[in-house]
Design a protein around this motif. Structure first.
Motif, PDB file in Angstrom:
ATOM      1  N   PRO A  82      17.059  53.042  39.591  1.00  0.00           N
ATOM      2  CA  PRO A  82      17.208  52.523  40.958  1.00  0.00           C
ATOM      3  C   PRO A  82      17.337  53.663  41.960  1.00  0.00           C
ATOM      4  O   PRO A  82      18.054  54.641  41.727  1.00  0.00           O
ATOM      5  N   SER A 134      18.852  53.679  44.703  1.00  0.00           N
ATOM      6  CA  SER A 134      20.210  53.789  45.243  1.00  0.00           C
ATOM      7  C   SER A 134      21.099  54.680  44.386  1.00  0.00           C
ATOM      8  O   SER A 134      22.069  55.251  44.890  1.00  0.00           O
ATOM      9  N   ILE A 187      21.417  58.309  45.686  1.00  0.00           N
ATOM     10  CA  ILE A 187      21.992  58.592  47.001  1.00  0.00           C
ATOM     11  C   ILE A 187      23.131  59.601  46.940  1.00  0.00           C
ATOM     12  O   ILE A 187      23.159  60.550  47.750  1.00  0.00           O
ATOM     13  N   LYS A 211      17.312  60.207  53.715  1.00  0.00           N
ATOM     14  CA  LYS A 211      16.781  58.851  53.802  1.00  0.00           C
ATOM     15  C   LYS A 211      15.310  58.805  53.402  1.00  0.00           C
ATOM     16  O   LYS A 211      14.869  57.872  52.718  1.00  0.00           O
ATOM     17  N   VAL A 239      15.078  58.929  49.614  1.00  0.00           N
ATOM     18  CA  VAL A 239      15.388  57.659  48.954  1.00  0.00           C
ATOM     19  C   VAL A 239      14.140  56.773  48.929  1.00  0.00           C
ATOM     20  O   VAL A 239      13.800  56.173  47.888  1.00  0.00           O
ATOM     21  N   GLY A 259      11.964  55.772  45.548  1.00  0.00           N
ATOM     22  CA  GLY A 259      11.802  54.368  45.239  1.00  0.00           C
ATOM     23  C   GLY A 259      10.363  53.899  45.205  1.00  0.00           C
ATOM     24  O   GLY A 259      10.053  52.861  44.588  1.00  0.00           O
ATOM     25  N   THR A 279      13.219  47.675  51.447  1.00  0.00           N
ATOM     26  CA  THR A 279      14.529  47.510  50.798  1.00  0.00           C
ATOM     27  C   THR A 279      15.211  48.851  50.584  1.00  0.00           C
ATOM     28  O   THR A 279      16.437  48.956  50.696  1.00  0.00           O
ATOM     29  N   TYR A 280      14.423  49.879  50.302  1.00  0.00           N
ATOM     30  CA  TYR A 280      15.017  51.192  50.062  1.00  0.00           C
ATOM     31  C   TYR A 280      15.579  51.793  51.340  1.00  0.00           C
ATOM     32  O   TYR A 280      16.621  52.455  51.315  1.00  0.00           O
ATOM     33  N   VAL A 306      19.003  50.395  52.108  1.00  0.00           N
ATOM     34  CA  VAL A 306      20.005  50.991  51.216  1.00  0.00           C
ATOM     35  C   VAL A 306      20.364  52.391  51.691  1.00  0.00           C
ATOM     36  O   VAL A 306      21.536  52.789  51.693  1.00  0.00           O
ATOM     37  N   ALA A 307      19.357  53.162  52.100  1.00  0.00           N
ATOM     38  CA  ALA A 307      19.625  54.517  52.572  1.00  0.00           C
ATOM     39  C   ALA A 307      20.433  54.526  53.857  1.00  0.00           C
ATOM     40  O   ALA A 307      21.266  55.414  54.068  1.00  0.00           O
ATOM     41  N   ILE A 327      24.600  53.961  53.999  1.00  0.00           N
ATOM     42  CA  ILE A 327      25.544  55.032  53.681  1.00  0.00           C
ATOM     43  C   ILE A 327      25.201  56.256  54.519  1.00  0.00           C
ATOM     44  O   ILE A 327      24.077  56.767  54.466  1.00  0.00           O
ATOM     45  N   THR A 377      25.893  47.483  58.782  1.00  0.00           N
ATOM     46  CA  THR A 377      27.174  47.972  58.264  1.00  0.00           C
ATOM     47  C   THR A 377      28.275  47.856  59.306  1.00  0.00           C
ATOM     48  O   THR A 377      29.397  47.411  59.002  1.00  0.00           O
TER      49      THR A 377
END
Length: 294
Positions: free
Chosen positions: A147, A149, A152, A166, A169, A173, A233-234, A237-238, A241, A252
């Protein structure tokens, strides 16, 4: 003799001028085929496809409104459609959400282009030359199941929390997925076309340039379209955080404030942008490869 002849029935007399030939039976005209609705693989009209697609969103909106306005779910956990729209307007007017959208789109496209620039030539080489496939395929298959993620924490240590992290990532992916899918597409070329090209005097390099790549081009384009959806989607996720901009960053912040209206609006914006990009990709593919059945 007269008794025997009298026992044999005589043929019925026919009117004069009427033919006694046997006429062939009249075949009934074939009935027009009725359209089989809901039959497997039965296509639907373009108009019906649009109506059915829009109908699902209408039904979804009705159920969402009934659940929220009916008080079945607390607004803390699920905002109503009207609240979501108000929060979305607030994002654009007071929180510069357009800048966040632009940053996310830029990250997706930059990371995806970098992954495609590496994966497409490598995938073509793996599909065309079996020694290259034997060398790279175990490693690529191994990395494909990792994955993005999970990288990261390492990427933050190596590249910080800036744009490079970013993009990496999204790159990690996407690159391994594209590589294997392109290799399978190129490797599935018709053997008779390859043999025919050799018969006409084509070289090994000419086989790749004039047979394998043109034949696999529609499939490669379709692969890129599919993986572009995964890249979205990646990037989220990046951005969840260590990010100070982007749709994921906004989601977030909204989660910390329990603002489900803004969270839902951000998710819907991602879906709309992805839908538009997918439509553009499909249109370009149809224009470039009109002869293909994909």
């Amino acid at each position: 003799m007269n008794a025997v002849s009298s026992s044999v029935p005589s043929a019925p007399a026919t009117p004069q001028g009427v033919s006694t030939a046997v006429q062939p039976p009249v075949q009934p005209s074939p009935k027009p085929m009725r359209r089989r609705y809901m039959a497997p693989l039965e296509p639907v009209s373009h108009r019906a496809k649009w109506l059915l697609g829009i109908g699902f969103f209408v039904l979804f909106l009705i159920v969402w409104s009934a659940v929220t306005f009916g008080g079945m779910v607390s607004p803390t956990f699920l905002a109503s459609p009207l609240t979501m729209v108000r929060e979305g307007i607030l994002l654009f007017t007071e929180f510069n959400f357009l800048h966040d959208i632009g940053m996310t789109v830029w990250r997706v496209m930059a990371g995806f282009v970098l992954a495609s620039a590496v994966a497409v030539p490598l995938g073509i080489a793996m599909g065309a030359w079996k020694p290259v496939e034997a060398f790279f395929e175990p490693f690529v298959s191994f990395c494909r199941y990792l994955p993005a993620s999970a990288f990261i924490p390492l990427l933050i240590l190596w590249a910080g929390v800036g744009e490079t992290q970013k993009l990496l990532v999204i790159f990690i992916g996407s690159v391994f997925q594209i590589t294997l899918m392109v290799a399978v597409t190129v490797g599935g070329a018709r053997k008779d076309l390859v043999e025919a090209a050799y018969t006409l005097g084509a070289s090994n390099t000419g086989i790749v340039r004039r047979v394998l790549i043109p034949g696999a081009a529609p499939g490669i384009a379709e692969t890129l379209r599919l993986v572009l959806g995964w890249a979205w989607t990646y990037v989220i996720v990046a951005e969840l955080i260590g990010s100070s901009s982007g749709i994921g960053h906004m989601i977030t912040d909204s989660q910390a404030l329990l603002n489900t209206g803004q969270i839902i609006f951000g998710i819907i914006v991602i879906g709309l942008i992805g839908l538009v990009s997918d439509f553009i990709f499909k249109t370009i593919n149809r224009r470039m490869f009109e002869w293909s059945t994909l």
